[in-house]
Design an enzyme around this catalytic site. Structure first.
Site, PDB file in Angstrom:
ATOM      1  N   ASP A 195       4.844  46.441 -31.047  1.00  0.00           N
ATOM      2  CA  ASP A 195       4.894  46.652 -29.594  1.00  0.00           C
ATOM      3  C   ASP A 195       4.052  47.864 -29.174  1.00  0.00           C
ATOM      4  O   ASP A 195       4.179  48.937 -29.756  1.00  0.00           O
ATOM      5  CB  ASP A 195       6.337  46.936 -29.139  1.00  0.00           C
ATOM      6  CG  ASP A 195       7.279  45.778 -29.394  1.00  0.00           C
ATOM      7  OD1 ASP A 195       7.097  45.082 -30.408  1.00  0.00           O
ATOM      8  OD2 ASP A 195       8.201  45.592 -28.590  1.00  0.00           O
ATOM      9  N   HIS A 255       3.451  48.147 -25.491  1.00  0.00           N
ATOM     10  CA  HIS A 255       4.033  48.324 -24.161  1.00  0.00           C
ATOM     11  C   HIS A 255       3.206  49.205 -23.232  1.00  0.00           C
ATOM     12  O   HIS A 255       3.700  50.193 -22.679  1.00  0.00           O
ATOM     13  CB  HIS A 255       5.457  48.871 -24.280  1.00  0.00           C
ATOM     14  CG  HIS A 255       6.458  47.785 -24.569  1.00  0.00           C
ATOM     15  ND1 HIS A 255       6.610  46.685 -23.760  1.00  0.00           N
ATOM     16  CD2 HIS A 255       7.332  47.632 -25.588  1.00  0.00           C
ATOM     17  CE1 HIS A 255       7.540  45.892 -24.269  1.00  0.00           C
ATOM     18  NE2 HIS A 255       7.987  46.430 -25.382  1.00  0.00           N
ATOM     19  N   ASP A 287       4.138  42.023 -27.164  1.00  0.00           N
ATOM     20  CA  ASP A 287       4.646  43.093 -26.310  1.00  0.00           C
ATOM     21  C   ASP A 287       3.639  44.221 -26.121  1.00  0.00           C
ATOM     22  O   ASP A 287       3.969  45.397 -26.285  1.00  0.00           O
ATOM     23  CB  ASP A 287       5.982  43.642 -26.843  1.00  0.00           C
ATOM     24  CG  ASP A 287       7.156  42.781 -26.388  1.00  0.00           C
ATOM     25  OD1 ASP A 287       6.912  41.635 -25.979  1.00  0.00           O
ATOM     26  OD2 ASP A 287       8.304  43.270 -26.431  1.00  0.00           O
ATOM     27  N   ASP A 297       3.887  45.668 -20.114  1.00  0.00           N
ATOM     28  CA  ASP A 297       5.177  46.070 -19.539  1.00  0.00           C
ATOM     29  C   ASP A 297       5.626  47.461 -19.999  1.00  0.00           C
ATOM     30  O   ASP A 297       5.339  47.887 -21.100  1.00  0.00           O
ATOM     31  CB  ASP A 297       6.299  45.073 -19.878  1.00  0.00           C
ATOM     32  CG  ASP A 297       6.345  43.912 -18.876  1.00  0.00           C
ATOM     33  OD1 ASP A 297       5.762  44.052 -17.790  1.00  0.00           O
ATOM     34  OD2 ASP A 297       6.978  42.891 -19.197  1.00  0.00           O
ATOM     35  N   ARG A 298       6.391  48.095 -19.123  1.00  0.00           N
ATOM     36  CA  ARG A 298       7.021  49.400 -19.356  1.00  0.00           C
ATOM     37  C   ARG A 298       6.060  50.586 -19.293  1.00  0.00           C
ATOM     38  O   ARG A 298       6.280  51.511 -18.557  1.00  0.00           O
ATOM     39  CB  ARG A 298       7.789  49.436 -20.675  1.00  0.00           C
ATOM     40  CG  ARG A 298       8.909  48.406 -20.743  1.00  0.00           C
ATOM     41  CD  ARG A 298       9.752  48.653 -21.982  1.00  0.00           C
ATOM     42  NE  ARG A 298      10.657  47.562 -22.274  1.00  0.00           N
ATOM     43  CZ  ARG A 298      11.873  47.418 -21.751  1.00  0.00           C
ATOM     44  NH1 ARG A 298      12.314  48.340 -20.922  1.00  0.00           N
ATOM     45  NH2 ARG A 298      12.623  46.401 -22.044  1.00  0.00           N
ATOM     46  N   ASN A 312       7.930  38.652 -26.324  1.00  0.00           N
ATOM     47  CA  ASN A 312       8.790  38.194 -25.225  1.00  0.00           C
ATOM     48  C   ASN A 312       8.376  38.800 -23.881  1.00  0.00           C
ATOM     49  O   ASN A 312       8.809  38.343 -22.832  1.00  0.00           O
ATOM     50  CB  ASN A 312      10.273  38.479 -25.520  1.00  0.00           C
ATOM     51  CG  ASN A 312      10.578  39.955 -25.595  1.00  0.00           C
ATOM     52  OD1 ASN A 312       9.810  40.723 -26.167  1.00  0.00           O
ATOM     53  ND2 ASN A 312      11.699  40.374 -25.026  1.00  0.00           N
ATOM     54  N   HIS A 313       7.498  39.820 -23.920  1.00  0.00           N
ATOM     55  CA  HIS A 313       7.021  40.394 -22.656  1.00  0.00           C
ATOM     56  C   HIS A 313       5.699  39.797 -22.179  1.00  0.00           C
ATOM     57  O   HIS A 313       5.263  40.116 -21.071  1.00  0.00           O
ATOM     58  CB  HIS A 313       6.902  41.911 -22.762  1.00  0.00           C
ATOM     59  CG  HIS A 313       8.212  42.615 -22.534  1.00  0.00           C
ATOM     60  ND1 HIS A 313       8.624  43.048 -21.303  1.00  0.00           N
ATOM     61  CD2 HIS A 313       9.218  42.916 -23.384  1.00  0.00           C
ATOM     62  CE1 HIS A 313       9.816  43.604 -21.396  1.00  0.00           C
ATOM     63  NE2 HIS A 313      10.199  43.534 -22.660  1.00  0.00           N
ATOM     64  N   HIS A 335       6.965  37.955 -33.316  1.00  0.00           N
ATOM     65  CA  HIS A 335       7.468  39.090 -32.543  1.00  0.00           C
ATOM     66  C   HIS A 335       8.946  39.396 -32.767  1.00  0.00           C
ATOM     67  O   HIS A 335       9.332  40.535 -33.016  1.00  0.00           O
ATOM     68  CB  HIS A 335       7.201  38.884 -31.059  1.00  0.00           C
ATOM     69  CG  HIS A 335       7.657  40.047 -30.234  1.00  0.00           C
ATOM     70  ND1 HIS A 335       7.009  41.254 -30.259  1.00  0.00           N
ATOM     71  CD2 HIS A 335       8.732  40.214 -29.419  1.00  0.00           C
ATOM     72  CE1 HIS A 335       7.641  42.097 -29.474  1.00  0.00           C
ATOM     73  NE2 HIS A 335       8.686  41.506 -28.950  1.00  0.00           N
ATOM     74  N   ARG A 352      21.065  40.788 -26.262  1.00  0.00           N
ATOM     75  CA  ARG A 352      19.811  40.607 -25.547  1.00  0.00           C
ATOM     76  C   ARG A 352      19.926  39.534 -24.469  1.00  0.00           C
ATOM     77  O   ARG A 352      19.127  39.513 -23.549  1.00  0.00           O
ATOM     78  CB  ARG A 352      18.723  40.145 -26.501  1.00  0.00           C
ATOM     79  CG  ARG A 352      18.405  41.119 -27.592  1.00  0.00           C
ATOM     80  CD  ARG A 352      17.056  41.716 -27.325  1.00  0.00           C
ATOM     81  NE  ARG A 352      16.536  42.356 -28.518  1.00  0.00           N
ATOM     82  CZ  ARG A 352      15.550  43.234 -28.484  1.00  0.00           C
ATOM     83  NH1 ARG A 352      14.996  43.552 -27.345  1.00  0.00           N
ATOM     84  NH2 ARG A 352      15.121  43.784 -29.577  1.00  0.00           N
ATOM     85  N   HIS A 411       9.627  44.047 -31.814  1.00  0.00           N
ATOM     86  CA  HIS A 411      10.702  43.738 -30.860  1.00  0.00           C
ATOM     87  C   HIS A 411      11.776  44.808 -30.714  1.00  0.00           C
ATOM     88  O   HIS A 411      12.396  44.914 -29.675  1.00  0.00           O
ATOM     89  CB  HIS A 411      11.346  42.406 -31.272  1.00  0.00           C
ATOM     90  CG  HIS A 411      12.166  41.735 -30.203  1.00  0.00           C
ATOM     91  ND1 HIS A 411      11.824  41.721 -28.872  1.00  0.00           N
ATOM     92  CD2 HIS A 411      13.319  41.032 -30.287  1.00  0.00           C
ATOM     93  CE1 HIS A 411      12.728  41.031 -28.199  1.00  0.00           C
ATOM     94  NE2 HIS A 411      13.650  40.606 -29.030  1.00  0.00           N
TER      95      HIS A 411
END
Lengths: 506, 167
Positions: free
Chosen positions: A192, A194, A221, A224-225, A253-254, A305, A376, A403
């Site tokens: 990730d 992000h 991922d 995002d964030r 998943n993002h 992921h 989750r 993840h």
């Protein structure tokens, strides 16, 4: 008994022994201090993780909310030509499957291009940012890196072009990529990111840019964030275009329109690209739906992921049309598509959807078996027995997944058969965790490289300072959360306190 | 608790056991990542020390041997940990040294009675004597113990500072 009871060293003891005992006393005393710091760090970690997952838990419920909103807006937009509303509607409509009349691939491509044509956006003479032309070269990647370091934004025209090129390449690949290290003798797996550009730049600096002798797997991922999701995505895609056979990008998943609505990527695009945002959001969503969902290295290592479940079957996954999952958070519905609940098509859809969901959302657990990932709200928890039989069944040796944020940036589980790698350092707060990537050499033995991106480079914080800082931040987040839920909390408290005493019995 | 105790004493003892039980459960939960009442055996030293105990490394190994089960797979069950930890806390074993005793220990190491230790001296003692520190532990101690202006360790101030922070 304990050394604590051996009090002061008697004066007649030989000096060497006195020294040893004194040192021991200080060491025991200091280790207790460190352990207490560690406990505080864990408390903090638990707060952040609970807040993070509480958020994700709502995700499936949130999906229904958006669906309702879309149908409402759709109704009202039929009676209105309000532009604002129409553009909002087109944003929200993204997660639906390609319309049935668009089933034909060429029509769909043409339609998408019509709505996201780069030529409709003119680059002004005053634009000072990076310019791209094709075929893309390594120099372009370097030029993008320099521009992003200087906080420049890639113009919407070039971004649309880059996304169309990326989409063209991704479409040619399949849902599972295969990497071979026979020639390169190595491969690097990144977890990730992000939207944290600093971390990606550290990795490239330490490990070099991707090329034939230095292939990479990016394990999802990347958006995002963080504040630089656009830039991170652009760099990964640019690297892919320069080296399509040395860069593999798994979907996380993002990489999902519904997640992006909530976790910052769409907001970032709207802030950076204003009037062109709708086009970009639509195209990004489509590009994400073409990303592979797993990569197999030398037929020995599976990289995906989230993880697996006891139903995960790579041969079955190969038959899935990945593109229809613009969002993975949408369970196939029986009523909407005119299925009966015992309809076999519907059941096939559910089976297929669960395969995808498990791959992108699951977490390993130390207890055996497989269960719903209730924390989750999606995917599965899988135990060491699930990993073992999955690997054996597919003739694999190791599962690398991401993840989950880990304090050290990586973690081995399931008797070293599962390796988690997370590459966004300072994920919860400055100092909260290190980032890491994994290098696999010719023997495929994983070698971990850790790092920490800091604004104040060179200033080394003591553990004490780091813990205190992160702790304050966790408490701040918790307070915000409490404050945001104040009304609900008060209501619940009052229900349990009918006499208005202001106190609750434990 | 022994039968000799009066009723009141018994009640106090029960309160004490309750309180100790709660402390142990809390400390354990922090390190129980999967909330299934087990922790990685490598976390045990942190749990025991965060409960205020200071056993030596050898004593720590003895405790771990006692709570580790044959089929544990490297995980310790709370059920196994609680009674042994309760006993340790009830018997007030491995109590931490007082500030005064830490100060005296530093004085033993300060063979020239100069009221401070140089970084090299402290490193020498901490990494070569007793239960030697590893690099991380040593770095962390030095990062806070060294007086930034003088560049050496004024151990009297340091011991006092650490005792304050610890409460």
């Amino acid at each position: 008994m304990g050394c604590g009871t051996s009090t002061i060293v008697p004066a007649n003891e030989p000096s060497a022994q006195k020294t040893m005992k004194a040192a021991l006393l200080i060491q025991m005393w200091y280790r207790r201090y460190l352990a207490r710091l560690e406990a505080r760090r864990r408390y903090t970690w638990n707060i952040f993780q609970s807040l993070e997952y509480a958020d994700e838990q709502d995700q499936l419920r949130l999906y229904n909310f958006f669906n309702d909103m879309i149908s409402q807006l759709h109704l009202s937009s039929e009676n209105s030509d309000d532009n604002q509303q129409n553009s909002l509607l087109s944003l929200l409509r993204m997660p639906s499957r390609p319309d049935t009349e668009m089933k034909n691939g060429e029509d769909e491509d043409a339609n998408l291009y019509k709505h996201t044509d780069p030529q409709t956006i003119v680059v002004p003479m005053t634009y000072k940012g990076p310019r791209l032309d094709y075929p893309l070269k390594l120099d372009h990647v370097q030029c993008l890196i320099d521009a992003f370091k200087g906080r420049q934004v890639l113009h919407a025209h070039y971004l649309l072009e880059l996304l169309h090129e990326t989409r063209r390449i991704l479409k040619m690949n399949s849902i599972i990529s295969h990497v071979h290290t026979r020639i390169s003798q190595q491969v690097t797996v990144v977890g990730d990111l992000h939207g944290k550009l600093d971390d990606l730049l550290i990795i490239f600096y330490k490990n070099g840019l991707p090329e034939a002798r230095n292939p990479y797997v990016f394990n999802g991922d990347f958006v995002d964030r963080g504040p630089n999701s656009v830039e991170v995505a652009v760099l990964l895609f640019a690297c892919l275009l320069v080296n399509p056979l040395s860069v593999y990008i798994n979907r996380g998943n993002h990489e999902d329109h519904v997640m992006n609505l909530r976790y910052g990527f769409i907001k970032e695009i709207m802030t950076k690209y204003k009037g062109h945002a709708t086009k970009l959001i639509r195209l990004f969503g489509d590009v994400f739906s073409w990303l592979p969902m797993a990569t197999v290295i030398d037929d020995k290592i599976l990289v995906c992921h989230g993880g697996i479940s006891n139903r995960t079957d790579l041969d079955y996954l190969k038959t899935i049309d990945r593109h229809k999952y613009i969002s993975i958070l949408r369970p196939p519905t029986s009523s909407r598509d005119g299925y009966d609940s015992d309809d076999s098509d519907y059941n096939d859809d559910i089976t297929e959807w669960q395969q995808v969901l498990d791959l992108l959302w699951s977490d390993p657990r130390p207890t055996c078996g497989c269960s719903m990932n209730t924390f989750r709200g999606g995917g599965s928890y899988f135990g060491p027995d699930v990993t073992k039989s999955f690997l054996a069944k597919h003739g694999l040796e190791l599962l690398i997944r991401s993840h989950e944020c880990k304090p050290e940036g990586y973690e081995f589980d399931h008797d070293n058969q599962v390796l988690t790698v997370f590459s966004a350092s300072n994920y919860y707060e400055v100092g909260s965790n290190r980032g890491a990537y994994v290098k696999l050499g010719a023997n495929l033995k994983p070698r971990i490289v850790q790092y920490m991106a800091t604004k104040q480079a060179g200033r080394k914080l003591t553990i004490k300072q780091r813990v205190s800082y992160v702790e304050a931040s966790a408490l701040r987040s918790l307070r915000e959360k409490l404050y945001a839920s104040k009304t609900i909390l008060l209501e619940e408290f009052q229900k349990r306190d009918p006499d208005n005493t202001g106190k609750l019995l434990s | 608790m022994s039968e000799k105790n009066s009723e009141e004493g018994k009640e106090n003892a029960e309160n004490l056991t309750d309180e100790i039980g709660r402390k142990i459960a809390d400390a354990f939960d922090v390190f129980d990542h999967d909330s299934n009442k087990t922790v990685d055996v490598r976390e045990i030293p942190n749990i025991i020390r965060s409960l205020g105990c200071c056993p030596s490394e050898a004593e720590m190994q003895d405790i771990i041997l006692e709570i580790d089960e044959d089929d544990s797979n490297g995980y310790i069950r709370y059920e196994k940990f609680r009674p042994i930890m309760t006993k340790i806390l009830m018997e007030r074993k491995y109590r931490p040294a007082t500030e005064d005793r830490i100060l005296k220990a530093f004085q033993v190491l300060d063979t020239d009675n100069k009221a401070y230790l140089t970084q090299d001296e402290l490193k020498e003692y901490m990494t070569k004597e007793g239960d030697a520190f590893n690099q991380d532990e040593m770095d962390e101690m030095l990062s806070a113990a060294v007086d930034p202006e003088k560049g050496y360790i004024l151990y009297k101030e340091y011991a006092a500072l650490m005792t304050v922070e610890d409460t």
